[in-house]
Design a protein around this motif. Structure first.
Motif, mmCIF file in Angstrom:
data_model
loop_
_atom_site.group_PDB
_atom_site.id
_atom_site.type_symbol
_atom_site.label_atom_id
_atom_site.label_comp_id
_atom_site.label_asym_id
_atom_site.label_seq_id
_atom_site.Cartn_x
_atom_site.Cartn_y
_atom_site.Cartn_z
ATOM 1 N N PRO A 291 30.995 32.294 30.960
ATOM 2 C CA PRO A 291 30.293 31.220 31.703
ATOM 3 C C PRO A 291 30.450 29.795 31.699
ATOM 4 O O PRO A 291 31.087 29.715 30.825
ATOM 5 N N GLN A 292 31.065 29.550 32.427
ATOM 6 C CA GLN A 292 31.893 27.636 32.330
ATOM 7 C C GLN A 292 31.215 27.005 33.482
ATOM 8 O O GLN A 292 31.494 27.448 34.801
ATOM 9 N N PHE A 293 30.296 25.990 33.403
ATOM 10 C CA PHE A 293 29.626 24.979 34.326
ATOM 11 C C PHE A 293 31.013 24.292 34.997
ATOM 12 O O PHE A 293 31.755 23.735 34.058
ATOM 13 N N SER A 294 31.028 24.232 36.094
ATOM 14 C CA SER A 294 32.287 23.078 36.982
ATOM 15 C C SER A 294 31.759 21.266 35.979
ATOM 16 O O SER A 294 29.983 21.112 36.337
ATOM 17 N N PRO A 295 31.935 20.789 36.536
ATOM 18 C CA PRO A 295 32.074 19.045 35.710
ATOM 19 C C PRO A 295 30.646 18.912 36.272
ATOM 20 O O PRO A 295 30.179 17.703 36.237
ATOM 21 N N ASP A 296 31.216 18.903 37.727
ATOM 22 C CA ASP A 296 29.428 18.277 39.052
ATOM 23 C C ASP A 296 28.878 19.131 38.669
ATOM 24 O O ASP A 296 27.370 19.036 38.874
ATOM 25 N N GLY A 297 28.913 19.900 37.444
ATOM 26 C CA GLY A 297 27.657 20.940 36.972
ATOM 27 C C GLY A 297 27.068 21.871 38.011
ATOM 28 O O GLY A 297 25.354 22.615 38.540
ATOM 29 N N ARG A 298 27.636 22.069 39.470
ATOM 30 C CA ARG A 298 26.860 22.397 40.558
ATOM 31 C C ARG A 298 27.542 24.417 40.967
ATOM 32 O O ARG A 298 27.513 24.762 42.035
ATOM 33 N N ARG A 299 28.012 24.847 40.100
ATOM 34 C CA ARG A 299 28.928 25.721 39.937
ATOM 35 C C ARG A 299 29.787 26.333 38.721
ATOM 36 O O ARG A 299 29.243 25.479 37.389
ATOM 37 N N ILE A 300 28.820 27.530 38.695
ATOM 38 C CA ILE A 300 29.974 28.246 36.901
ATOM 39 C C ILE A 300 30.003 29.352 37.539
ATOM 40 O O ILE A 300 30.326 30.351 38.653
ATOM 41 N N LEU A 301 31.953 29.213 36.468
ATOM 42 C CA LEU A 301 32.116 30.117 36.839
ATOM 43 C C LEU A 301 32.373 31.265 35.363
ATOM 44 O O LEU A 301 31.541 31.018 34.226
ATOM 45 N N LEU A 302 32.297 32.891 35.941
ATOM 46 C CA LEU A 302 32.891 33.682 35.078
ATOM 47 C C LEU A 302 33.587 34.754 35.027
ATOM 48 O O LEU A 302 33.964 34.763 36.251
ATOM 49 N N THR A 303 33.687 36.011 33.909
ATOM 50 C CA THR A 303 34.281 37.546 34.506
ATOM 51 C C THR A 303 32.983 38.242 35.041
ATOM 52 O O THR A 303 32.460 37.387 34.344
ATOM 53 N N ARG A 304 33.496 38.933 35.726
ATOM 54 C CA ARG A 304 32.432 40.222 36.105
ATOM 55 C C ARG A 304 33.836 41.481 36.167
ATOM 56 O O ARG A 304 34.908 41.554 37.182
ATOM 57 N N SER A 305 32.907 42.551 35.725
ATOM 58 C CA SER A 305 33.244 43.766 36.206
ATOM 59 C C SER A 305 32.761 44.661 36.020
ATOM 60 O O SER A 305 31.220 44.839 35.379
ATOM 61 N N SER A 306 32.437 45.795 36.297
ATOM 62 C CA SER A 306 31.557 47.023 36.626
ATOM 63 C C SER A 306 32.180 48.332 35.689
ATOM 64 O O SER A 306 32.471 49.581 36.616
ATOM 65 N N PRO A 307 32.296 48.191 34.538
ATOM 66 C CA PRO A 307 32.179 49.618 33.959
ATOM 67 C C PRO A 307 31.796 50.717 34.336
ATOM 68 O O PRO A 307 32.451 51.826 34.726
ATOM 69 N N LYS A 308 30.662 50.957 34.730
ATOM 70 C CA LYS A 308 30.077 51.904 35.307
ATOM 71 C C LYS A 308 30.142 52.666 36.804
ATOM 72 O O LYS A 308 30.299 53.787 37.148
ATOM 73 N N ALA A 309 30.639 51.603 37.330
ATOM 74 C CA ALA A 309 31.515 52.094 39.266
ATOM 75 C C ALA A 309 32.797 52.265 38.704
ATOM 76 O O ALA A 309 33.359 52.283 39.684
ATOM 77 N N GLY A 310 33.910 52.422 37.264
ATOM 78 C CA GLY A 310 34.612 52.313 37.138
ATOM 79 C C GLY A 310 35.623 51.825 37.403
ATOM 80 O O GLY A 310 36.841 51.066 37.855
ATOM 81 N N VAL A 311 35.124 50.377 37.297
ATOM 82 C CA VAL A 311 36.726 49.046 38.223
ATOM 83 C C VAL A 311 35.865 48.579 36.523
ATOM 84 O O VAL A 311 35.471 47.828 36.249
#
Length: 518
Positions: A291-311
């Motif tokens: 997780p990474q906060f945007s400079p204004d604190g209103r959004r969060i960037l992250l990575t997402r995967s779904s191994p159980k769903a095959g992604v």
């Protein structure tokens, strides 16, 4: 006269150069680059990450590295003119992969294109983080320890005068992933520990002078830790401070193999301290990290995967501090992305979105609808163009089911012409509800969504539902517009593809494209 004329020309040229040159503290030369990420487009070599700049619409802006090495952990300097990152200088070790002892820290200057090496050791140096004034870089290193255990270090921005910050206490294994607090006086970090033959990780913090070390989270200790002889320990990793410094976000590995985002106070841990699971209930079976906060604190960037769903590929995702949505900035199964970070002057566009409008396009008002039938029993295929009116009730199936191990897919294709230019669109949301029929057993039917990439002129898979648990299917998938809107006709093309051991039948109750306009 000639010297005077030359002097005037020189003065004019100097003035133009001065006006065009960005001053300290302004944006880097890549004016559209809001993010820096590690990207791998080569499935044949999953250990070959390269550093790219991106914008918030999911478009690649500029490639920073192109070599035979693996890079990771890029971070912009506070003035936005440099990127610090880790490069693995060794090769791939059979049975091990990349040997981290060859990880070294580099800095790339976006203005000049010059690359500088800051560390040179026969041990791992990793996870560099700029201080907020740009004078120092915190990192973890396995130097100066007989067993190669990692501790926290701080060095000057040019790589000089490195000094150790943390020492070991009873049960400590390694100190990793430092994260500066907003006041520049504290570092949050991951402490991997072992207690009574159980390993887990928790978040702690320490002052940069090495004093007042404080435990902040329970980590995996009370979630049911894995044995020391087993694989990855449970617990916290990837800590990041909220902009006001009051809260810590981290990724927590759980018993079921998933990794959720958790948030808790930056104060001392105590029994009963609130630790909130920020998992998204719409598609909960996922691994979310970095997780990474945007400079204004209103959004969060992250990575997402779904191994159980095959992604298994990691996708770049945007959310808010309430974890109320997930918007995929990248939604391509052929891209693997990790270690995202914001440009220090990036705008999250949250205010524009809140003042914008949401337009919905149903399948009934589509520009074109095409049903592609799967192959018939005699090997022939059929296609027809249909017109729908009002509610959508469309079944896609073959004339005769074919009992093959992998039958040809059935697909439904629809296109919408938007009433807004691509540059004013912040997100697209596909909402589908229907049934997936077939003679297959439960779990043998699957469905995926594809969008036309107008830049590459090809279909790109943006969502996979690998195993339908029943006939009913409900999908809500929000993505950045990227190149999915044509520049001339403002058109979006969607394809829904159904798979099964026998030819499936796809029935739609509703299909809607929501367009969020700034």
């Amino acid at each position: 006269m000639r010297p005077k004329i030359l002097a005037i020309i020189a003065a004019i040229l100097f003035g133009l150069i001065y006006l065009q040159a960005p001053s300290a503290g302004t944006r880097s030369p890549d004016l559209r680059a809001e993010l820096v990420v590690v990207l791998n487009m080569n499935r044949a070599n999953p250990l070959r990450g390269e550093i790219w700049l991106m914008d918030l619409k999911g478009r690649l802006v500029r490639r920073i590295t192109k070599n035979n090495y693996h890079e990771e952990s890029p971070k912009f300097s506070p003035d936005g003119n440099k990127i610090v990152f880790v490069r693995n200088m060794g090769g791939i070790v059979p049975g091990v992969g990349l040997d981290p002892k060859y990880n070294e820290i580099f800095v790339y200057n976006l203005r000049t294109g010059v690359e500088s090496r800051l560390t040179k050791n026969n041990v791992e140096d990793g996870h560099p983080e700029w201080s907020f004034d740009g004078k120092y870089i915190a990192f973890h290193s396995r130097r100066n320890h007989p067993e190669g255990k990692a501790t926290l270090w701080i060095m000057e921005a040019d790589g000089s005068r490195a000094r150790q910050i943390t020492g070991f206490q009873s049960g400590d294994i390694s100190h990793l992933d430092p994260s500066w607090g907003p006041d520049g006086q504290w570092l949050a970090f991951v402490n991997y520990r072992e207690e009574n033959r159980y390993r887990y990780s928790r978040i702690e913090k320490i002052r940069i002078d090495g004093t007042q070390r404080t435990v902040l989270s329970s980590g995996g200790k009370f979630a049911g830790s894995s044995g020391a002889e087993k694989g990855e320990p449970l617990g916290d990793m990837d800590p990041i401070h909220s902009p006001d410094g009051a809260m810590i976000w981290s990724a927590r590995r759980l018993n079921d193999g998933l990794i959720h985002l958790f948030v808790f106070g930056a104060n001392t841990y105590y029994g009963g301290k609130a630790e909130t699971d920020m998992n998204w209930p719409v598609h909960p079976d996922a691994v979310e990290r970095s997780p990474q906060f945007s400079p204004d604190g209103r959004r969060i960037l992250l990575t997402r995967s779904s191994p159980k769903a095959g992604v298994r590929n990691r996708q770049l995702v945007l959310t808010d501090p309430q974890s109320s949505f997930r918007r995929y900035l990248t939604a391509r199964e052929d891209w693997d992305m990790w270690h995202p970070s914001w440009h220090p002057f990036a705008q999250s566009a949250a205010e524009k979105e809140s003042n914008g409008t949401l337009m919905s396009y149903k399948a009934g008002n589509a520009v074109g609808v095409k049903t592609i039938l799967a192959h018939n029993g005699d090997g022939r295929s059929a296609a027809q163009r249909l017109k729908t009116a009002g509610a959508v009730r469309l079944t896609v199936s073959a004339v005769q089911p074919v009992n093959l191990k992998s039958a040809p897919p059935a697909a439904y294709e629809v296109g919408w012409k938007l009433d807004v230019a691509p540059e004013r669109v912040s997100s697209l949301t596909v909402r589908y509800q229907g049934r997936l029929h077939g003679e297959d057993e439960v779990g043998e039917k699957s469905l995926l969504l594809q969008l036309m990439d107008w830049g590459e002129k090809s279909w790109v898979t943006v969502f996979v539902l690998p195993e339908a648990s029943g006939d009913r299917v409900k999908i809500q998938h929000e993505i950045a517009p990227a190149h999915f809107i044509s520049g001339d006709k403002h058109e979006v093309k969607l394809r829904i593809v159904a798979f099964g051991a026998s030819i499936p039948a796809l029935e739609m109750d509703s299909l809607t494209l929501d367009v969020r306009r700034n």
